[in-house]
Design a protein around this motif. Structure first.
Motif, PDB file in Angstrom:
ATOM      1  N   ASP A  37       0.720  -1.168   0.010  1.00  0.00           N
ATOM      2  CA  ASP A  37       0.056   0.012   0.055  1.00  0.00           C
ATOM      3  C   ASP A  37       0.944   1.219  -0.069  1.00  0.00           C
ATOM      4  O   ASP A  37       0.629   2.354  -0.644  1.00  0.00           O
ATOM      5  N   ALA A  38       1.949   1.367   0.927  1.00  0.00           N
ATOM      6  CA  ALA A  38       2.667   2.510   0.862  1.00  0.00           C
ATOM      7  C   ALA A  38       3.451   2.419  -0.572  1.00  0.00           C
ATOM      8  O   ALA A  38       3.769   3.710  -0.973  1.00  0.00           O
ATOM      9  N   HIS A  39       3.759   1.313  -1.014  1.00  0.00           N
ATOM     10  CA  HIS A  39       4.670   1.274  -2.326  1.00  0.00           C
ATOM     11  C   HIS A  39       3.746   1.942  -3.544  1.00  0.00           C
ATOM     12  O   HIS A  39       4.150   2.763  -4.315  1.00  0.00           O
ATOM     13  N   LEU A  40       2.730   1.455  -3.344  1.00  0.00           N
ATOM     14  CA  LEU A  40       1.624   2.096  -4.491  1.00  0.00           C
ATOM     15  C   LEU A  40       1.388   3.594  -4.533  1.00  0.00           C
ATOM     16  O   LEU A  40       1.348   4.081  -5.270  1.00  0.00           O
ATOM     17  N   ALA A  41       1.309   3.975  -3.158  1.00  0.00           N
ATOM     18  CA  ALA A  41       1.260   5.519  -3.004  1.00  0.00           C
ATOM     19  C   ALA A  41       2.582   6.170  -3.329  1.00  0.00           C
ATOM     20  O   ALA A  41       2.119   7.240  -4.067  1.00  0.00           O
ATOM     21  N   ASP A  47       2.285   6.298  -7.161  1.00  0.00           N
ATOM     22  CA  ASP A  47       0.910   7.159  -7.737  1.00  0.00           C
ATOM     23  C   ASP A  47       1.607   8.621  -7.751  1.00  0.00           C
ATOM     24  O   ASP A  47       1.680   9.275  -8.678  1.00  0.00           O
ATOM     25  N   ASP A  48       2.539   8.883  -6.797  1.00  0.00           N
ATOM     26  CA  ASP A  48       3.227  10.402  -6.973  1.00  0.00           C
ATOM     27  C   ASP A  48       4.231  10.486  -8.053  1.00  0.00           C
ATOM     28  O   ASP A  48       4.256  11.559  -8.713  1.00  0.00           O
ATOM     29  N   MET A  49       5.193   9.471  -8.069  1.00  0.00           N
ATOM     30  CA  MET A  49       5.941   9.085  -9.075  1.00  0.00           C
ATOM     31  C   MET A  49       5.452   9.417 -10.667  1.00  0.00           C
ATOM     32  O   MET A  49       6.218  10.198 -11.381  1.00  0.00           O
ATOM     33  N   LEU A  50       4.598   8.949 -10.806  1.00  0.00           N
ATOM     34  CA  LEU A  50       3.853   8.696 -11.970  1.00  0.00           C
ATOM     35  C   LEU A  50       3.269  10.026 -12.559  1.00  0.00           C
ATOM     36  O   LEU A  50       3.280  10.462 -13.617  1.00  0.00           O
ATOM     37  N   LEU A  51       3.331  10.866 -11.658  1.00  0.00           N
ATOM     38  CA  LEU A  51       2.633  12.428 -11.971  1.00  0.00           C
ATOM     39  C   LEU A  51       3.566  13.325 -12.473  1.00  0.00           C
ATOM     40  O   LEU A  51       3.447  14.144 -13.271  1.00  0.00           O
ATOM     41  N   ALA A  52       5.075  12.703 -12.292  1.00  0.00           N
ATOM     42  CA  ALA A  52       6.130  13.675 -12.710  1.00  0.00           C
ATOM     43  C   ALA A  52       6.951  12.842 -14.035  1.00  0.00           C
ATOM     44  O   ALA A  52       7.399  13.722 -14.713  1.00  0.00           O
ATOM     45  N   HIS A  98       3.018  -0.852 -10.648  1.00  0.00           N
ATOM     46  CA  HIS A  98       1.657  -0.629  -9.980  1.00  0.00           C
ATOM     47  C   HIS A  98       0.685  -1.623 -10.315  1.00  0.00           C
ATOM     48  O   HIS A  98       0.163  -1.984  -9.404  1.00  0.00           O
ATOM     49  N   SER A  99       0.654  -2.017 -11.397  1.00  0.00           N
ATOM     50  CA  SER A  99      -0.467  -3.071 -11.695  1.00  0.00           C
ATOM     51  C   SER A  99      -0.131  -4.452 -10.968  1.00  0.00           C
ATOM     52  O   SER A  99      -0.950  -5.116 -10.242  1.00  0.00           O
ATOM     53  N   LEU A 100       1.281  -4.668 -10.956  1.00  0.00           N
ATOM     54  CA  LEU A 100       1.668  -6.176 -10.132  1.00  0.00           C
ATOM     55  C   LEU A 100       1.406  -5.928  -8.721  1.00  0.00           C
ATOM     56  O   LEU A 100       0.892  -6.896  -8.158  1.00  0.00           O
ATOM     57  N   LEU A 101       1.832  -4.684  -8.076  1.00  0.00           N
ATOM     58  CA  LEU A 101       1.836  -4.508  -6.795  1.00  0.00           C
ATOM     59  C   LEU A 101       0.019  -4.546  -6.513  1.00  0.00           C
ATOM     60  O   LEU A 101      -0.260  -4.940  -5.310  1.00  0.00           O
ATOM     61  N   SER A 102      -0.867  -4.125  -7.286  1.00  0.00           N
ATOM     62  CA  SER A 102      -2.129  -4.030  -6.975  1.00  0.00           C
ATOM     63  C   SER A 102      -2.751  -5.277  -6.887  1.00  0.00           C
ATOM     64  O   SER A 102      -3.433  -5.918  -6.235  1.00  0.00           O
ATOM     65  N   ALA A 103      -2.163  -6.363  -7.851  1.00  0.00           N
ATOM     66  CA  ALA A 103      -2.622  -7.768  -7.827  1.00  0.00           C
ATOM     67  C   ALA A 103      -1.976  -8.397  -6.685  1.00  0.00           C
ATOM     68  O   ALA A 103      -3.037  -9.332  -6.097  1.00  0.00           O
ATOM     69  N   LEU A 104      -0.767  -8.138  -6.409  1.00  0.00           N
ATOM     70  CA  LEU A 104      -0.329  -8.869  -5.333  1.00  0.00           C
ATOM     71  C   LEU A 104      -1.110  -8.356  -3.848  1.00  0.00           C
ATOM     72  O   LEU A 104      -1.249  -9.405  -3.123  1.00  0.00           O
ATOM     73  N   VAL A 159      10.276   6.018   9.983  1.00  0.00           N
ATOM     74  CA  VAL A 159      10.446   4.883   8.757  1.00  0.00           C
ATOM     75  C   VAL A 159       8.951   4.824   8.381  1.00  0.00           C
ATOM     76  O   VAL A 159       7.975   4.591   9.111  1.00  0.00           O
ATOM     77  N   VAL A 160       8.971   4.460   6.968  1.00  0.00           N
ATOM     78  CA  VAL A 160       7.746   4.362   6.383  1.00  0.00           C
ATOM     79  C   VAL A 160       7.358   2.811   6.268  1.00  0.00           C
ATOM     80  O   VAL A 160       8.460   2.004   6.013  1.00  0.00           O
ATOM     81  N   ALA A 161       6.187   2.565   6.557  1.00  0.00           N
ATOM     82  CA  ALA A 161       5.845   1.074   6.643  1.00  0.00           C
ATOM     83  C   ALA A 161       6.627   0.258   7.427  1.00  0.00           C
ATOM     84  O   ALA A 161       6.773  -1.000   7.197  1.00  0.00           O
TER      85      ALA A 161
END
Length: 704
Positions: A505-509, A512-517, A532-538, A583-585
């Motif tokens: 979930d933290a990785h997907l967030a 999301d931010d990086m894909l904006l830039a 992003h797609s692979l992590l969503s499925a996992l 520390v994240v996650a």
């Protein structure tokens, strides 16, 4: 206390005084003299007596299985020479599988007397047998044995570089026995060529055995040339050698050696107990020799490893190297490479001085930023240098001199660690997490000193994400590898799945931010979208697994918390105290217990629907073949990874459709088998519906 008679002592009273025997035997010895076998010291003897070491008796040959004397010049049939050569290949592959030389290669007695097999030492008076030409041993067999020993020597030199671990991945003990270290490769190749030429010219060996022997000599020559070649000097020549070896292997398989009867003298060429005559401290172990068919398959795998190294040597994308390293662990086919292949692959990437034989460590950092954000390291440096608003000296200079160069070295070691054995690999990942957080902290400090009005579409605003996505992917691999290595107890599996979902979930967030830039059409953007797609499925697979495995818990929170601290101690190291950035996650046991209660009351969550969602995401990825820009030549293998995940979803499609049906679910249906899938279980073959109706085992009532 009543005194004991001699008859009451353990073993009875049938003892004989043997003191005189030892006194007579030592009559000619001076006081303090010792008789020791070479390599066996007084300390060894004392240790053996003290701890009952079995090697103390390893030199004793029993009378139950007497061996006929071995005569190195005993005439042999051509088919017997073929059989000896094939068995020698098999013993070499057994050494590559992690056994000792004394139990494998050196059990071939010809390997111990290779220096005595020279044609000039051929004794006079040998019988002239047309079926058993005397030159077969000093010419043909000697060439093959010398080639085998030289291949072992080159392998030993590669393995001793320290990329893999002695006594863990491979055994370095030579037992003070020569591997022809002083003989050049060219000399051995000339010996192999001379033997092949003799077989062709002399015509003393009839077909098909002449063809079979020539093919085996040529295969040995090709393997030796590959081991001695520099993969960077001439990649096309390296590929030619691999293809030549494959052709010779095909011929060898077409001319198999026969199964020799017990009366054949060729059997005397192998002594599984030879270690008792070598300077070896390893207890004798007789290893079952696999079939020749399995041995040829092992050589096929060895050739596949070399071919993959050639492709990787031409690959200048660090992300591709990372992907291939992961695929070797995630996919059961091809299997994990031999220690020799894994060591030589690491040498191809980094030889201690240059990366890929031409780049310094700064290049690794440049690729890191380019493959993550689509910008070069120099662009990042100049932007930060011009726009930093810090009142202190620009922090970027310090980071450039220290932190980022350290980050380059860590990334280099990280890529090499992908070819460690699975346990060492996981251990390295755990140890690297503190350093990755420190680098994330420093990049966060740099980003904090950039202009506050910097738009989110500017890639420079996402510098900390470069280190964060890397760190989160490492955490995910640490968690999931625990399933593959079968480390988790039943009670630990729910937390592992829940924590993996939180990390994703933290990785997907972050993605999301990086894909904006990131530039939408760049390779970096395509890779980020795939991730992003692979992590969503996992994540859609991990959350229902958390729910389904909750019945495995005892809900004894105090004991579970103690186990949690032991299992995830890598997340609470003292190194994190050096950073003020949270520390994240990080794993949080309190959040886990809270979610357990909420999940049981959740009437909207459907484990079955969650697996269906993951399956649809994976199928779309496979059908679109949008597998990311950095898969390259390994696109098909990445697609196979997606198919394996989709198959795992299908195997779990009959799980409960709601949380209210979970108490009636037979949790015993879930079977974790890394041979089927490394991370997710399967349902037993009888089918979930049929077993659920039996109610063989139901979950205990959940505590409030």
């Amino acid at each position: 206390m009543e005194s004991l008679s001699l008859a009451d002592l353990p073993g009875g009273d049938n003892f004989r005084d043997v003191t005189s025997i030892f006194v007579d035997a030592a009559a000619e010895m001076e006081s303090g003299d010792l008789i020791l076998r070479d390599g066996f010291t007084l300390q060894d003897a004392m240790s053996a007596f003290e701890i009952g070491e079995p090697r103390l008796d390893s030199g004793m040959a029993g009378d139950a299985d007497p061996r006929a004397p071995f005569d190195i010049w005993a005439p042999l049939l051509p088919e017997e020479i073929c059989w000896i050569i094939d068995r020698s290949f098999t013993l070499e592959m057994l050494w590559h599988a992690g056994n000792t030389l004394a139990h494998t290669v050196f059990t071939c007695l010809y390997a111990l007397v290779a220096s005595e097999l020279h044609p000039d030492m051929l004794p006079y008076g040998l019988p002239n047998d047309a079926l058993r030409p005397v030159q077969l041993i000093p010419v043909v067999l000697r060439a093959s044995i010398c080639g085998m020993l030289k291949c072992c020597d080159l392998s030993w030199r590669e393995l001793s570089k320290g990329h893999v671990h002695d006594t863990e991945d491979w055994q370095s003990d030579k037992g003070d026995t020569s591997l022809l270290e002083g003989m050049s490769v060219q000399n051995v190749i000339a010996t192999l060529d001379g033997a092949a030429a003799w077989l062709v010219r002399s015509r003393k060996v009839p077909d098909p055995w002449a063809t079979a022997l020539v093919a085996r000599l040529n295969l040995r020559k090709a393997l030796l040339q590959i081991m001695d070649a520099n993969i960077f000097k001439a990649p096309s020549d390296f590929l030619d050698l691999i293809n030549i070896a494959r052709n010779h292997l095909k011929t060898v398989r077409a001319y198999p050696s026969p199964d020799l009867g017990p009366e054949s003298t060729a059997h005397l060429a192998f002594d599984p107990y030879i270690a008792r005559k070598l300077n070896s401290t390893v207890p004798i172990r007789v290893i079952d020799v696999p079939s020749v068919t399995k041995m040829w398959h092992s050589i096929d795998v060895l050739l596949d490893g070399w071919e993959e190294q050639r492709l990787l040597s031409l690959t200048a994308n660090v992300s591709t190297w990372e992907l291939v390293g992961h695929l070797r662990t995630w996919l059961p086919s091809p299997p994990l490479r031999t220690p020799y292949s894994r060591s030589s692959t690491q040498s191809v990437f980094y030889d201690g001085l240059l990366v890929l034989n031409k780049f310094n460590l700064t290049w690794v950092m440049d690729r890191f930023f380019f493959e993550t954000l689509g910008v070069s390291y120099q662009s990042v440096f100049h932007f930060v240098d011009r726009n930093s608003q810090s009142q202190r000296p620009p922090p970027w200079s310090d980071i450039q001199r220290g932190a980022l160069q350290g980050m380059s070295f860590l990334m280099t070691e990280y890529i090499r660690a992908l070819w460690y054995n699975p346990c060492r690999r996981r251990r390295f990942f755990m140890k690297s997490l503190v350093d990755l957080h420190i680098y994330y902290t420093r990049l966060t400090d740099i980003a904090a000193n950039l202009p506050p009005d910097l738009p989110s579409t500017n890639v420079m605003k996402h510098l900390p994400a470069c280190a964060l996505v890397w760190r989160l992917s490492v955490i995910r691999e640490v968690i999931l590898s625990g399933f593959q290595l079968e480390l988790y107890t039943s009670e630990e599996k729910p937390f592992a799945y829940w924590y993996a979902a939180q990390v994703m979930d933290a990785h997907l967030a972050c993605l999301d931010d990086m894909l904006l830039a990131v530039e939408p059409d760049s390779l970096a953007a395509r890779e980020l979208r795939f991730q992003h797609s692979l992590l969503s499925a996992l994540q859609a697979m991990a959350m229902p697994m958390f729910a389904l495995s909750m019945p495995l818990m005892s809900f004894a929170w105090r004991q579970m918390y103690a186990n949690f601290l032991r299992r995830y101690k890598w997340a609470f190291g003292r190194g994190y105290e050096l950073s003020l950035v949270p520390v994240v996650a990080a794993p949080n046991f309190d959040n886990f217990t809270d979610l357990c209660g909420r999940m049981l009351q959740d009437k909207t969550f459907s484990p079955s629907d969650s697996f269906s969602l993951a399956h649809s995401i994976l199928v779309q990825l496979i059908d679109s073949r949008a597998v990311g820009g950095y898969a390259g030549l390994w696109t098909d293998e990445r697609i196979q990874l997606l198919r394996n995940l989709a198959d795992a979803c299908q195997r779990l499609q009959n799980v409960p459709t709601s949380m209210s049906a979970l108490p009636a679910f037979d949790v015993g249906l879930l079977k974790w088998d890394p041979q089927i899938h490394p991370w997710f279980p399967v349902l037993e073959p009888e089918g979930a519906e049929q077993r659920r109706n039996k109610h063989v085992r139901r979950a205990e009532p959940y505590p409030s």
